[in-house]
Write a protein that holds these residues in place. Structure first.
Motif, PDB file in Angstrom:
ATOM      1  N   UNK A 183       0.848  -1.191   0.000  1.00 18.88           N
ATOM      2  CA  UNK A 183       0.000   0.000   0.000  1.00 18.88           C
ATOM      3  C   UNK A 183       0.881   1.238   0.000  1.00 18.88           C
ATOM      4  N   UNK A 184       0.417   2.277  -0.696  1.00 19.06           N
ATOM      5  CA  UNK A 184       1.176   3.518  -0.787  1.00 19.06           C
ATOM      6  C   UNK A 184       1.621   3.969   0.604  1.00 19.06           C
ATOM      7  N   UNK A 185       2.865   4.409   0.669  1.00 12.62           N
ATOM      8  CA  UNK A 185       3.477   4.752   1.940  1.00 12.62           C
ATOM      9  C   UNK A 185       4.530   3.745   2.350  1.00 12.62           C
ATOM     10  N   UNK A 186       4.447   2.522   1.819  1.00  2.00           N
ATOM     11  CA  UNK A 186       5.467   1.516   2.099  1.00  2.00           C
ATOM     12  C   UNK A 186       6.705   1.814   1.266  1.00  2.00           C
ATOM     13  N   UNK A 187       7.854   1.646   1.893  1.00  2.00           N
ATOM     14  CA  UNK A 187       9.118   2.094   1.295  1.00  2.00           C
ATOM     15  C   UNK A 187       9.426   1.412  -0.032  1.00  2.00           C
ATOM     16  N   UNK A 188       9.042   0.161  -0.206  1.00  2.00           N
ATOM     17  CA  UNK A 188       9.371  -0.563  -1.429  1.00  2.00           C
ATOM     18  C   UNK A 188       8.718   0.065  -2.661  1.00  2.00           C
ATOM     19  N   UNK A 189       7.642   0.816  -2.462  1.00  2.00           N
ATOM     20  CA  UNK A 189       6.961   1.461  -3.584  1.00  2.00           C
ATOM     21  C   UNK A 189       7.591   2.786  -3.985  1.00  2.00           C
ATOM     22  N   UNK A 190       8.506   3.286  -3.193  1.00  2.00           N
ATOM     23  CA  UNK A 190       9.025   4.636  -3.439  1.00  2.00           C
ATOM     24  C   UNK A 190      10.496   4.657  -3.829  1.00  2.00           C
TER      25      UNK A 190
END
Length: 220
Positions: A42-49
């Motif tokens: 979910x957005x906010x998790x480091x792997x997405x950024x």
């Protein structure tokens, strides 16, 4: 990327698998029968950024299993596309099962994709509704070009060129964004981003519940 159902779109039984036309294809790709459902980040998790790592080993059981799991996870979530970091794996890879604006279904995966957009002078931007499986329950209008190409490899290391128009072009751009650490929220104004996050806060429990029901149905 979330599926948008639009009854005004023409229906077409044609399917392009890994960019090539096929005579027939099942409603659920064969990968879903071999896969296991994974948790969607979910957005906010480091792997997405953060940018994802290049895949360096092809033809491995681990890569095939990841693709199988991603296909099943995408279908459980009613998605049109899913990037590896959306299941917590920071590799440059995404899967898709997505219609274009002519109703032609596109199914496949691509590893280490490089996105190629039309030249600025010849591209046409389209504002249209877009959702994301990692922003559950939210949809916003996002400008995208109406044509896109991704160049990469299949899981065995064979070169691929996938071309998309309309909604499928949007999907290719959306998933390519994920692999450089971006979600569609990064393309919104601050006001629209806040609106999308409010939508997610109010709807994500219902989204998670629907996913759980569909996962149980498929496993049964």
């Amino acid at each position: 990327m979330a599926v948008r159902h639009d009854p005004s779109r023409p229906v077409d039984r044609r399917v392009r698998l890994q960019g090539r036309p096929v005579d027939a294809y099942p409603a659920l790709p064969p990968e879903t029968e071999r896969g296991s459902v994974r948790r969607i980040t979910v957005v906010g998790e480091e792997v997405l950024s953060r940018p994802c790592r290049e895949v360096t080993e092809f033809g491995t059981p681990e890569l095939s299993a990841l693709i199988d799991d991603m296909f099943l996870t995408m279908h459980v979530a009613d998605g049109a596309g899913l990037a590896a970091n959306q299941v917590g794996v920071d590799l440059r890879l995404f899967v898709y099962d997505c219609p274009d604006d002519d109703g032609i279904r596109h199914v496949g995966h691509i590893v280490n994709p490089v996105l190629d957009l039309p030249d600025p002078g010849s591209r046409r931007l389209v504002d249209d509704s877009e959702g994301c499986l990692s922003v559950p329950g939210a949809t916003m209008d996002v400008p995208r070009t109406d044509r896109a190409v991704v160049r990469g490899f299949d899981k065995d290391g064979h070169p691929l060129v996938i071309e998309g128009t309309g909604y499928f072009a949007r999907c290719l751009q959306h998933e390519s964004d994920h692999l450089v650490g971006h979600t569609y929220l990064d393309r919104l104004s601050r006001r629209d981003r806040r609106d999308a996050l409010r939508q997610m806060e109010g709807r994500r429990d219902d989204v998670f519940a629907r996913r759980a029901v569909k996962a149980a149905e498929l496993s049964g």
